[in-house]
Design an enzyme around this catalytic site. Structure first.
Site, PDB file in Angstrom:
ATOM      1  N   HIS A 199      74.621  -6.342  -5.497  1.00 49.10           N
ATOM      2  CA  HIS A 199      75.472  -6.987  -6.568  1.00 49.10           C
ATOM      3  C   HIS A 199      76.903  -6.356  -6.640  1.00 49.10           C
ATOM      4  CE1 HIS A 199      71.856  -9.108  -7.344  1.00 49.10           C
ATOM      5  NE2 HIS A 199      71.454  -8.191  -7.816  1.00 49.10           N
ATOM      6  N   ILE A 214      76.225 -10.693  -4.118  1.00 53.27           N
ATOM      7  CA  ILE A 214      76.101 -11.862  -4.867  1.00 53.27           C
ATOM      8  C   ILE A 214      75.701 -11.686  -6.600  1.00 53.27           C
ATOM      9  CG2 ILE A 214      74.857 -12.987  -2.816  1.00 53.27           C
ATOM     10  CD1 ILE A 214      72.149 -12.083  -3.797  1.00 53.27           C
TER      11      ILE A 214
END
Length: 292
Positions: A199, A214
């Site tokens: 992330h 993401i």
């Protein structure tokens, strides 16, 4: 085999202490979009957002349970259990279920007991169910089930597990709202405990098969529950009894989430999609079970 189902299921539960403060709750709320003013022409904070951001009025969004104490064992904890030895780059969070026994306190200490509750063989992948039960001095607080999807680890002939698919809600939704995801949303959300480099680190994201980092699935989970509470439950977090979802697709920071909601008898069905990617599904089989 990297996943030994028998060993994982037979392993002794792990227990540990959790503690959190009002500041942890506020940080989580900011991580799922609290404080944002839907009126772009006004610089003032929406007064309704103060229940998430001001310590003197603080109400705890139930999905905070997924990060309380810097994160329940969840996905990362499941990968460290006996019988489980897999590459983090092959792991995705497949789904999440939360059952609440009473409203969460803004500050607290509790004991979390975690174990692998199930291991399923999906052919091209394995699914681990990591169950965490949390209780404080007054009794049970919540139970979390994290469904951990491990690519390339199925095919040993094990139980495929129950089907969690539900028929899509019928008719037009009762409410539709849009929630923008900030470009730095994942960087802010990860400060609540989920430091998976998927992330934040572009190079790690590429190794995992993504063009860029993401958003955490649990961040989308929290954004969605907040939208339901704010629009259909009058801002009353105590009305949430349970909340379950399946993560059907990724979200990229900077995108817009479209949240569709259907009222039912004691439950609210929800579907979430990414507006900029032609309504690509993000959350499906999503249900918020409610108190009257």
């Amino acid at each position: 085999m990297p996943i030994d189902a028998a060993t994982a299921l037979a392993a002794e539960p792990r227990s540990g202490r959790l503690a959190w403060t009002a500041k942890d709750v506020q940080l989580y709320h900011l991580g799922v979009g609290a404080g944002a003013n839907p009126d772009k022409d006004s610089p003032a904070t929406d007064p309704d957002e103060l229940r998430y951001t001001l310590e003197s009025r603080l109400h705890v969004l139930p999905s905070f349970a997924t990060v309380a104490g810097a994160g329940s064992p969840g996905v990362i904890g499941g990968l460290s259990m006996p019988g489980v030895d897999v590459d983090l780059a092959r792991v995705l969070h497949g789904g999440q279920s939360l059952t609440l026994y009473r409203p969460l306190p803004a500050e607290g200490e509790a004991t979390a007991t975690s174990r692998i509750a199930a291991v399923y063989d999906k052919g091209k992948a394995a699914v681990l169910v990591m169950r965490t039960e949390v209780a404080d001095a007054d009794g049970p607080l919540w139970t979390n089930d994290a469904q951990i999807f491990v690519r390339g680890e199925g095919g040993w002939g094990g139980d495929r597990g129950p089907s969690v698919r539900r028929e899509p809600p019928a008719g037009e939704p009762d409410r539709v709202v849009e929630r923008p995801v900030r470009q730095d949303q994942a960087l802010l959300y990860r400060l609540s405990g989920d430091l998976n480099p998927l992330h934040a680190d572009p190079e790690f994201a590429k190794l995992a098969g993504f063009e860029r980092p993401i958003l955490h699935g649990l961040c989308t989970y929290g954004i969605t529950l907040k939208a339901v509470v704010d629009t259909l439950l009058g801002g009353d977090v105590a009305r949430v009894r349970a909340y379950t979802t399946r993560f059907a697709g990724v979200v990229h920071p900077g995108e817009t989430l479209r949240v569709r909601m259907w009222r039912g008898d004691g439950e609210i069905r929800v579907a979430v999609s990414a507006v900029e990617r032609n309504e690509a599904p993000v959350l499906t089989d999503t249900v918020v079970t409610t108190h009257p």
